[in-house]
Design a protein around this motif. Structure first.
Motif, PDB file in Angstrom:
ATOM      1  N   GLN A 157     -34.793  57.599  50.110  1.00 37.80           N
ATOM      2  CA  GLN A 157     -33.774  57.844  49.094  1.00 37.80           C
ATOM      3  C   GLN A 157     -33.542  56.654  48.173  1.00 37.80           C
ATOM      4  OE1 GLN A 157     -32.985  61.136  49.316  1.00 37.80           O
ATOM      5  NE2 GLN A 157     -31.827  60.852  47.472  1.00 37.80           N
ATOM      6  N   LYS A 158     -33.688  55.427  48.677  1.00 37.54           N
ATOM      7  CA  LYS A 158     -33.337  54.262  47.874  1.00 37.54           C
ATOM      8  C   LYS A 158     -34.260  54.051  46.676  1.00 37.54           C
ATOM      9  CE  LYS A 158     -35.673  50.933  50.862  1.00 37.54           C
ATOM     10  NZ  LYS A 158     -35.480  49.944  51.894  1.00 37.54           N
ATOM     11  N   TYR A 159     -35.355  54.758  46.605  1.00 44.94           N
ATOM     12  CA  TYR A 159     -36.277  54.630  45.481  1.00 44.94           C
ATOM     13  C   TYR A 159     -36.149  55.810  44.509  1.00 44.94           C
ATOM     14  CZ  TYR A 159     -38.409  50.894  48.160  1.00 44.94           C
ATOM     15  OH  TYR A 159     -38.630  49.740  48.861  1.00 44.94           O
ATOM     16  N   GLU A 160     -34.969  56.405  44.446  1.00 47.37           N
ATOM     17  CA  GLU A 160     -34.757  57.607  43.635  1.00 47.37           C
ATOM     18  C   GLU A 160     -35.190  57.415  42.186  1.00 47.37           C
ATOM     19  OE1 GLU A 160     -31.123  60.597  42.496  1.00 47.37           O
ATOM     20  OE2 GLU A 160     -31.005  59.496  44.378  1.00 47.37           O
ATOM     21  N   GLY A 161     -34.849  56.281  41.584  1.00 48.38           N
ATOM     22  CA  GLY A 161     -35.249  56.016  40.198  1.00 48.38           C
ATOM     23  C   GLY A 161     -36.756  56.001  40.036  1.00 48.38           C
ATOM     24  N   MET A 162     -37.450  55.469  41.031  1.00 47.85           N
ATOM     25  CA  MET A 162     -38.914  55.428  40.972  1.00 47.85           C
ATOM     26  C   MET A 162     -39.513  56.826  41.137  1.00 47.85           C
ATOM     27  SD  MET A 162     -39.801  51.893  42.950  1.00 47.85           S
ATOM     28  CE  MET A 162     -41.407  51.598  42.223  1.00 47.85           C
ATOM     29  N   ILE A 163     -38.831  57.663  41.897  1.00 42.28           N
ATOM     30  CA  ILE A 163     -39.312  59.037  42.071  1.00 42.28           C
ATOM     31  C   ILE A 163     -39.275  59.760  40.725  1.00 42.28           C
ATOM     32  CG2 ILE A 163     -38.791  61.277  43.119  1.00 42.28           C
ATOM     33  CD1 ILE A 163     -37.842  59.670  45.620  1.00 42.28           C
ATOM     34  N   VAL A 164     -38.182  59.590  39.995  1.00 45.97           N
ATOM     35  CA  VAL A 164     -38.065  60.200  38.657  1.00 45.97           C
ATOM     36  C   VAL A 164     -39.179  59.670  37.752  1.00 45.97           C
ATOM     37  CG1 VAL A 164     -36.605  60.346  36.609  1.00 45.97           C
ATOM     38  CG2 VAL A 164     -35.589  60.608  38.876  1.00 45.97           C
ATOM     39  N   MET A 165     -39.439  58.372  37.807  1.00 43.11           N
ATOM     40  CA  MET A 165     -40.503  57.772  37.010  1.00 43.11           C
ATOM     41  C   MET A 165     -41.860  58.372  37.394  1.00 43.11           C
ATOM     42  SD  MET A 165     -41.631  53.736  36.695  1.00 43.11           S
ATOM     43  CE  MET A 165     -39.929  53.248  36.866  1.00 43.11           C
ATOM     44  N   ALA A 166     -42.078  58.585  38.689  1.00 43.46           N
ATOM     45  CA  ALA A 166     -43.343  59.154  39.156  1.00 43.46           C
ATOM     46  C   ALA A 166     -43.545  60.570  38.622  1.00 43.46           C
ATOM     47  CB  ALA A 166     -43.387  59.148  40.682  1.00 43.46           C
ATOM     48  N   ILE A 167     -42.489  61.364  38.611  1.00 40.65           N
ATOM     49  CA  ILE A 167     -42.594  62.730  38.082  1.00 40.65           C
ATOM     50  C   ILE A 167     -42.953  62.671  36.597  1.00 40.65           C
ATOM     51  CG2 ILE A 167     -41.314  64.864  37.620  1.00 40.65           C
ATOM     52  CD1 ILE A 167     -41.940  64.466  40.621  1.00 40.65           C
ATOM     53  N   LYS A 168     -42.342  61.759  35.878  1.00 40.60           N
ATOM     54  CA  LYS A 168     -42.647  61.602  34.447  1.00 40.60           C
ATOM     55  C   LYS A 168     -44.083  61.164  34.218  1.00 40.60           C
ATOM     56  CE  LYS A 168     -37.982  60.669  32.821  1.00 40.60           C
ATOM     57  NZ  LYS A 168     -37.031  59.677  32.295  1.00 40.60           N
ATOM     58  N   LYS A 169     -44.643  60.432  35.179  1.00 42.48           N
ATOM     59  CA  LYS A 169     -46.019  59.944  35.053  1.00 42.48           C
ATOM     60  C   LYS A 169     -47.048  60.956  35.558  1.00 42.48           C
ATOM     61  CE  LYS A 169     -45.106  55.008  35.078  1.00 42.48           C
ATOM     62  NZ  LYS A 169     -45.878  54.449  33.991  1.00 42.48           N
ATOM     63  N   GLY A 170     -46.582  62.107  36.033  1.00 43.65           N
ATOM     64  CA  GLY A 170     -47.538  63.143  36.399  1.00 43.65           C
ATOM     65  C   GLY A 170     -47.503  63.647  37.824  1.00 43.65           C
TER      66      GLY A 170
END
Length: 124
Positions: free
Chosen positions: A84-97
């Motif tokens: 959960q603590k990497y939530e912002g990175m998860i959003v970034m990953a979705i944006k990157k594909g």
């Protein structure tokens, strides 16, 4: 024909959990990577139908590995996993594909749901 899956996570326990979740006749585990760089190299070598990629990994994080894989193969199916603590990175990953993400700790049904969803999108 079995769907070929590459697992990339630096934690053996989570790799084992994913293997157990996908341990059916539908899926074949074609490799296990323990770093982001190794994940990219194995993706290019094995050409899996899907990769499950951890965000927090040594040498090259999962976001950078995702970017490298997407540059190599824009049609790649990648599911990210992280806590959960990497939530912002998860959003970034979705944006990157990335096609989806699985939050640790996950269950077998979490893994199967995300994997089946990724392959269903392929058929649409």
């Amino acid at each position: 024909m079995k769907k070929r899956v590459l697992i990339a996570d630096d934690t053996a326990l989570f790799r084992e959990m994913i293997k157990n979740a996908l341990g059916s006749e539908e899926y074949q585990i074609v490799g296990e990577a323990v770093s982001g760089g190794q994940a990219v190299d194995m993706y290019k070598e094995k050409k899996p139908d899907l990769m499950i990629l951890d965000i927090n990994m040594p040498k090259m994080n999962g976001i950078d590995a995702l970017a490298a894989v997407m540059d190599y193969d824009p049609e790649a199916k990648v599911i990210m996993c992280s806590d959960q603590k990497y939530e912002g990175m998860i959003v970034m990953a979705i944006k990157k594909g990335a096609k989806d993400f699985i939050v640790k700790p996950f269950t077998t049904s979490d893994v199967l749901f995300a994997v089946k969803k990724a392959f269903e999108e392929e058929e649409e």
